[in-house]
Design a protein around this motif. Structure first.
Motif, PDB file in Angstrom:
ATOM      1  N   ILE A 343       0.819  -1.222   0.000  1.00  0.00           N
ATOM      2  CA  ILE A 343       0.000   0.000   0.000  1.00  0.00           C
ATOM      3  C   ILE A 343       0.846   1.262   0.000  1.00  0.00           C
ATOM      4  O   ILE A 343       0.318   2.356   0.205  1.00  0.00           O
ATOM      5  CB  ILE A 343      -0.947   0.011   1.224  1.00  0.00           C
ATOM      6  N   PRO A 345       2.783   4.554  -1.184  1.00  0.00           N
ATOM      7  CA  PRO A 345       2.685   5.491  -2.318  1.00  0.00           C
ATOM      8  C   PRO A 345       3.753   5.177  -3.358  1.00  0.00           C
ATOM      9  O   PRO A 345       4.818   4.618  -3.054  1.00  0.00           O
ATOM     10  CB  PRO A 345       2.917   6.859  -1.651  1.00  0.00           C
ATOM     11  N   SER A 346       3.477   5.525  -4.594  1.00  0.00           N
ATOM     12  CA  SER A 346       4.353   5.139  -5.704  1.00  0.00           C
ATOM     13  C   SER A 346       5.756   5.694  -5.567  1.00  0.00           C
ATOM     14  O   SER A 346       6.720   5.107  -6.079  1.00  0.00           O
ATOM     15  CB  SER A 346       3.735   5.596  -7.030  1.00  0.00           C
ATOM     16  N   ASP A 505      -6.442   3.436  -1.952  1.00  0.00           N
ATOM     17  CA  ASP A 505      -5.458   2.532  -2.548  1.00  0.00           C
ATOM     18  C   ASP A 505      -5.595   1.101  -2.038  1.00  0.00           C
ATOM     19  O   ASP A 505      -4.986   0.186  -2.606  1.00  0.00           O
ATOM     20  CB  ASP A 505      -4.042   3.041  -2.252  1.00  0.00           C
TER      21      ASP A 505
END
Length: 715
Positions: A343, A345-346, A505
């Motif tokens: 999970i 963030p990119s 997400d």
């Protein structure tokens, strides 16, 4: 594909229509047999307005006009504070079991839930709840926090419950009905009072008040403590384990009335409530919780009302209120690094998965504020025509980094009116409505109501009522920005300190409706009801029967949690039923009985491609989760010699989530009045007749006999 669920029900082997016909026919036959009718007005022997007349109960809430039950446009239940106290009822929400059609239970922990005719999962989002006319339900979630309701049982004068849509008088949230808790005037409680009750499962409730009154003013300052250990245990993995679900709440209230002159007065009310609502790790813990996510409550309010009269037949009030509700809910979590990587963030590189669990603190802190102002004007043009009208404005604000990523606000403005017109002695019309505009949907809505009351004689009336009501999505349903922000992050995950982990997400993308705009819900309701009061030789009999038929359109249903979010206007419902409320009073004795019967059918009306078949069926089932096929109550209050008083009550609710509630209460009390003081002692026993749990398998009470001892003194 439309999915449909239906509970087929019969009433003692008869259809609902047959039951209704028998009920109303019996009532009308009783009316003609028991009422004295000397001068016929319309139908000989039936619509006669002469003869002996009993004192007809009056209601204040339904239309905002003071009306007798003969002329009010709908069915309203009145629960007096004396009845609550005489029956040994220990909590406010328990008193609602006396209302036909109301289901009362607990969810999550010992969080109380009360709903009228179901259409609710656990959040009670479709009832308007007020305390002395001040809106009391929660702001951003439109829920009712009965545990934190800032009113003590000893301060209650009466509770009025309008059964049926009441948006015509109170706006959007009065979708299924309205509840107004009316407190005792400080003028009636002057002096010093102290009360305590202790009992099973750690029950403790104390109340103290002091007040005074004179020609110019009256005031009361009161304090109440509510404490309980909750249920005995819970089931986890087939094993009984302790349940951390108690509460400890402190409630302070100040009530005052200042009389300016014979035509003007000011009411000032204020209160502070704080305490702890325990939430169990196993039951309510989220995202790998390792500590109990207890809720710390900190609320306060200020309510000012100015009453004025231009003449005996023209009066008005202006009221303004401010309330703040703050909850602090924090807990620690521990999760494997692999779950955190999934999970992230990119912009974050994955963490090594062999370096121990992710450990941090999360929160669901929430602060809500409501500012409300209202002007109401009442004109009695004549005995035949009365009009109440007014305007109101409300600002609801909320602040939560978890639910809303900061602050937000919604605004509502409304105009309301109701006219009562009696062109003939045997006929009364009511017509009213509420126009409301809200920024939740950026739309405006009109909720109308029309009724015709046929006054059969001085003590009997037949009502025909039509109404429509609207409910808009609450702030969290409509505009969520849900995320968790880790604090106190331990190595090697320090880079996530203060970083938002967005719930969007995590959700299942194949069914998620997160962020999609919702529309309003509508109910169209039709009611036929009868009220009759009969003076017997030495007793007074009251009977009220209600038949209702409701259509619900575009109901919001679905699931909201950290793994699934699929809510939409995707369910239509149809329901009908019959409710009975009756009482018999004679010297030293009060008997009261209620019964409610409900048929409910729902169908999925959303996009068939949006959800798989099982989730379509679940969306329908969720709105029937707290719908009871039949329910009722019986109460007997008996005065005895030497200051003794005894009472007995029975409450039952059948087929809610395949469970039944059955309980009998018994109370013995003695009141002793002295010259300068009085005192009271009482013993109450609650006997649970059904050994199985109610609603949830974790709502477990091991000893089916619960004992409570009460003591009070007043100077």
């Amino acid at each position: 594909m439309h999915q449909s669920t239906k509970t087929a029900m019969v009433c003692n082997g008869r259809t609902l229509a047959t039951c209704l016909g028998i009920s109303i026919a019996s009532a009308l036959l009783s009316a003609t047999a028991l009422a004295q009718t000397d001068t016929p007005d319309f139908i000989p022997g039936l619509l006669a307005l002469e003869g002996e007349q009993s004192e007809i109960p009056e209601v204040l809430t339904t239309t905002r006009l003071r009306q007798s039950k003969l002329r009010v446009p709908g069915t309203t239940t009145i629960i007096t504070g004396d009845m609550i106290r005489d029956l040994g009822i220990m909590t406010l929400v328990e008193a609602l079991r006396l209302i036909p059609g109301m289901v009362v239970g607990h969810w999550g922990s010992t969080n109380p839930v009360a709903t009228y005719h179901g259409t609710s999962q656990y959040e009670q989002r479709r009832l308007q709840v007020q305390i002395d006319g001040r809106t009391a339900y929660r702001i951003s979630l439109a829920d009712v926090d009965w545990l934190g309701m800032p009113v003590a049982l000893e301060n209650i004068e009466r509770i009025e419950v309008s059964r049926g849509p009441n948006s015509a008088a109170y706006g959007i949230n009065a979708f299924l009905g309205s509840i107004n808790i009316i407190t005792r005037s400080p003028q009636d409680t002057a002096g010093v009072e102290a009360y305590t009750s202790v009992g099973s499962r750690g029950h403790l409730r104390t109340f103290t008040s002091v007040g005074d009154t004179d020609a110019d003013k009256s005031w009361r300052l009161s304090y109440e403590k509510r404490k309980s250990n909750g249920f005995d245990n819970q089931i986890d993995g087939g094993q009984e384990i302790p349940f951390h679900d108690g509460h400890d709440i402190n409630n302070f209230n100040f009530d005052s009335v200042f009389r300016i002159d014979h035509q003007h007065s000011i009411d000032v009310r204020a209160g502070v409530l704080n305490g702890l609502n325990e939430e169990d790790l196993e039951k309510s813990g989220k995202l790998g919780a390792t500590t109990n996510p207890d809720i710390i409550m900190d609320d306060y309010y200020l309510h000012v009302r100015f009453d004025g009269a231009l003449s005996p037949d023209h009066f008005y009030h202006i009221q303004a209120s401010y309330q703040n509700q703050r909850q602090r809910q924090r807990w620690s979590v521990a999760a494997p690094a692999s779950e955190i990587n999934a999970i992230l963030p990119s912009e974050f590189p994955p963490f090594p998965e062999d370096q121990g669990p992710f450990i941090a603190d999360l929160n669901e802190d929430l602060e809500e504020t409501r500012q409300e102002i209202e002007l109401q004007d009442t004109i009695i043009f004549s005995d035949e025509f009365k009009l109440v009208s007014g305007v109101g404005y409300r600002k609801d604000s909320f602040n939560s980094e978890t639910y809303f990523n900061g602050k937000g606000s919604n605004y509502q403005s409304r105009v309301f009116a109701n006219a009562e017109y009696s062109p003939l002695r045997w006929l009364t019309f009511n017509a009213g409505g509420n126009w409301e505009q809200t920024t939740t949907t950026d739309e405006d809505y009109f909720s109308p109501r029309a009724a015709a009351n046929f006054i059969l004689n001085n003590n009997n009336a037949l009502r025909f009522v039509f109404s429509r009501a609207v409910r808009t999505p609450d702030a969290f349903e409509q505009n969520p920005d849900w995320s968790y922000t880790p604090r106190n992050v331990q190595a090697p995950f320090e880079a996530l300190e203060g970083q938002r982990i967005e719930v969007a997400d995590i959700l299942d993308p194949t069914t998620s409706t997160y962020g999609q705009k919702l529309q309003e819900e509508w109910i169209t309701s039709r009611e036929i009801s009868y009220f009759g009061q009969f003076r017997l030789e030495s007793a007074l009999l009251s009977v009220e029967v209600r038949y209702f038929n409701d259509d619900f359109d575009d109901m919001i249903s679905g699931v909201i949690n950290e793994e699934e979010w699929y809510i939409a206007n995707n369910v239509d419902l149809e329901q009908e039923g019959v409710e009975l409320e009756t009482s018999l009073e004679f010297s030293g004795t009060k008997l009261r009985a209620t019964y409610a019967y409900l048929e409910q059918e729902g169908r999925y009306t959303g996009d068939p491609a949006a959800l798989p078949l099982d989730k379509q069926e679940r969306a329908v089932d969720l709105l029937a989760r707290l719908s009871a096929r039949d329910s009722g109550s019986f109460a007997w209050i008996q005065d005895l010699p030497k200051g003794f008083m005894t009472s007995a009550a029975m409450y039952w609710t059948n087929e809610v989530r395949d469970t039944r509630f059955e309980r009998a209460d018994f109370r013995l009390a003695r009141r002793v009045d002295k010259t300068n003081y009085s005192y009271m002692l009482a013993l109450t026993i609650q006997h649970y007749m059904n050994p199985k749990h109610w609603i949830s398998p974790d709502n477990r009470i091991e000893d089916h006999n619960q004992f409570f001892v009460e003591a009070g003194i007043r100077f």
